[in-house]
Design a protein around this motif. Structure first.
Motif, short mmCIF file in Angstrom:
data_model
loop_
_atom_site.label_atom_id
_atom_site.label_comp_id
_atom_site.label_asym_id
_atom_site.label_seq_id
_atom_site.Cartn_x
_atom_site.Cartn_y
_atom_site.Cartn_z
N HIS A 38 0.83 -1.20 0.00
CA HIS A 38 0.00 0.00 0.00
C HIS A 38 0.87 1.26 0.00
N GLN A 39 1.94 1.26 0.79
CA GLN A 39 2.83 2.42 0.83
C GLN A 39 3.50 2.64 -0.52
N LEU A 40 3.90 1.56 -1.17
CA LEU A 40 4.50 1.72 -2.51
C LEU A 40 3.50 2.36 -3.46
N ALA A 41 2.25 1.98 -3.38
CA ALA A 41 1.23 2.59 -4.23
C ALA A 41 1.10 4.08 -3.92
N GLU A 42 1.21 4.45 -2.64
CA GLU A 42 1.20 5.87 -2.27
C GLU A 42 2.38 6.60 -2.92
N TRP A 43 3.48 5.90 -3.08
CA TRP A 43 4.68 6.47 -3.71
C TRP A 43 4.63 6.31 -5.23
N ARG A 44 3.48 5.88 -5.74
CA ARG A 44 3.24 5.69 -7.17
C ARG A 44 4.08 4.58 -7.78
N ILE A 45 4.29 3.54 -7.02
CA ILE A 45 4.85 2.29 -7.54
C ILE A 45 3.67 1.33 -7.56
N PRO A 46 3.12 1.03 -8.73
CA PRO A 46 1.84 0.31 -8.83
C PRO A 46 1.86 -1.08 -8.17
N TYR A 47 0.67 -1.47 -7.69
CA TYR A 47 0.50 -2.79 -7.06
C TYR A 47 0.98 -3.93 -7.95
N ASP A 48 0.70 -3.83 -9.24
CA ASP A 48 1.01 -4.94 -10.15
C ASP A 48 2.39 -4.85 -10.78
N SER A 49 3.25 -3.97 -10.29
CA SER A 49 4.59 -3.84 -10.86
C SER A 49 5.52 -4.90 -10.29
N ASP A 50 6.58 -5.18 -11.03
CA ASP A 50 7.59 -6.12 -10.56
C ASP A 50 8.20 -5.65 -9.23
N ALA A 51 8.43 -4.34 -9.12
CA ALA A 51 9.02 -3.81 -7.88
C ALA A 51 8.09 -4.04 -6.69
N SER A 52 6.80 -3.83 -6.86
CA SER A 52 5.85 -4.03 -5.77
C SER A 52 5.80 -5.50 -5.36
N ARG A 53 5.77 -6.39 -6.35
CA ARG A 53 5.75 -7.82 -6.02
C ARG A 53 7.03 -8.25 -5.33
N ALA A 54 8.17 -7.72 -5.76
CA ALA A 54 9.45 -8.06 -5.13
C ALA A 54 9.51 -7.54 -3.70
N VAL A 55 9.08 -6.29 -3.48
CA VAL A 55 9.09 -5.74 -2.13
C VAL A 55 8.14 -6.54 -1.23
N ALA A 56 6.97 -6.93 -1.75
CA ALA A 56 6.03 -7.73 -0.97
C ALA A 56 6.67 -9.05 -0.54
N ALA A 57 7.38 -9.70 -1.45
CA ALA A 57 8.03 -10.97 -1.13
C ALA A 57 9.13 -10.78 -0.08
N VAL A 58 9.93 -9.74 -0.25
CA VAL A 58 11.03 -9.48 0.69
C VAL A 58 10.48 -9.11 2.07
N VAL A 59 9.49 -8.21 2.12
CA VAL A 59 8.90 -7.83 3.40
C VAL A 59 8.28 -9.05 4.06
N TRP A 142 18.17 -5.92 6.28
CA TRP A 142 17.74 -4.98 5.25
C TRP A 142 17.97 -5.58 3.87
N ALA A 143 17.22 -5.06 2.91
CA ALA A 143 17.36 -5.47 1.51
C ALA A 143 17.00 -4.28 0.64
N GLU A 144 17.74 -4.10 -0.44
CA GLU A 144 17.44 -3.05 -1.40
C GLU A 144 16.90 -3.68 -2.67
N VAL A 145 15.68 -3.29 -3.02
CA VAL A 145 14.97 -3.85 -4.17
C VAL A 145 14.92 -2.79 -5.27
N ALA A 146 15.30 -3.18 -6.48
CA ALA A 146 15.25 -2.25 -7.61
C ALA A 146 13.81 -1.81 -7.87
N ALA A 147 13.66 -0.52 -8.08
CA ALA A 147 12.35 0.05 -8.41
C ALA A 147 12.58 1.07 -9.52
#
Length: 170
Positions: A38-59, A142-147
């Motif tokens: 949800h926070q990524l979507a607030e930052w305009r990184i869409p729910y269905d993007s690769d970055a959002s899915r990767a962050v969800a998996a890492v979190v 910590w982990a850094e995920v490409a966005a």
């Protein structure tokens, strides 16, 4: 006579940093993953993007590890997301500084085992990851995920108006 109460709308400051304490339970880990997306979507990184899915998996994995291996009774874990140029940094802080994850991810987990794949998942999704003890009472994994396209700046200006209950954003 009816009385009406008026609730003033409080300004919420947008920030490239999102921090939230959650209960060290399986439910807390699940909530962490949902709020991160949800926070990524607030930052305009869409729910269905690769970055959002990767962050969800890492979190999801880091929060599950904090709940499983870093839990102390009565202590929460903390999720922090940092928006950076081209990346999102995920930090999960728990109450067990002596339980540090291995420096390297194991090559292959036991195919019959029920666990051992989590850090492989983190390593697969993250550009970099690690662990640090910032004080004698906690550790942060910590982990850094490409966005791609993330500017490190919060879209929409410095202040938005809102009301109701929102997670703590610092």
């Amino acid at each position: 006579m009816r009385s009406h109460s008026v609730t003033a709308r409080q300004p919420f400051i947008r920030s490239p940093r999102f921090t939230l304490r959650l209960s060290a339970t399986r439910r807390g880990a699940r909530v962490a993953r949902h709020l991160a997306v949800h926070q990524l979507a607030e930052w305009r990184i869409p729910y269905d993007s690769d970055a959002s899915r990767a962050v969800a998996a890492v979190v999801g994995e880091l929060a599950a590890n904090a709940v499983t291996h870093g839990r102390l009774p009565g202590r929460d874990f903390r999720l922090t997301l940092l928006l950076r140029p081209g990346a999102v940094r995920v930090e999960v802080t728990d109450a067990r500084p002596e339980r540090v994850p291995p420096a390297a991810v194991p090559d292959a987990p036991d195919p019959e085992g029920d666990s051992g794949r989590g850090l492989l998942l983190v390593a697969a999704h993250a550009e970099r990851w690690g662990c640090e003890a910032r004080d004698p009472y906690t550790k942060t994994v910590w982990a850094e995920v490409a966005a791609p396209g993330a500017s490190g700046r919060v879209p929409g200006g410095p202040v938005i108006e809102g009301g109701g209950v929102r997670p703590v954003v610092t």
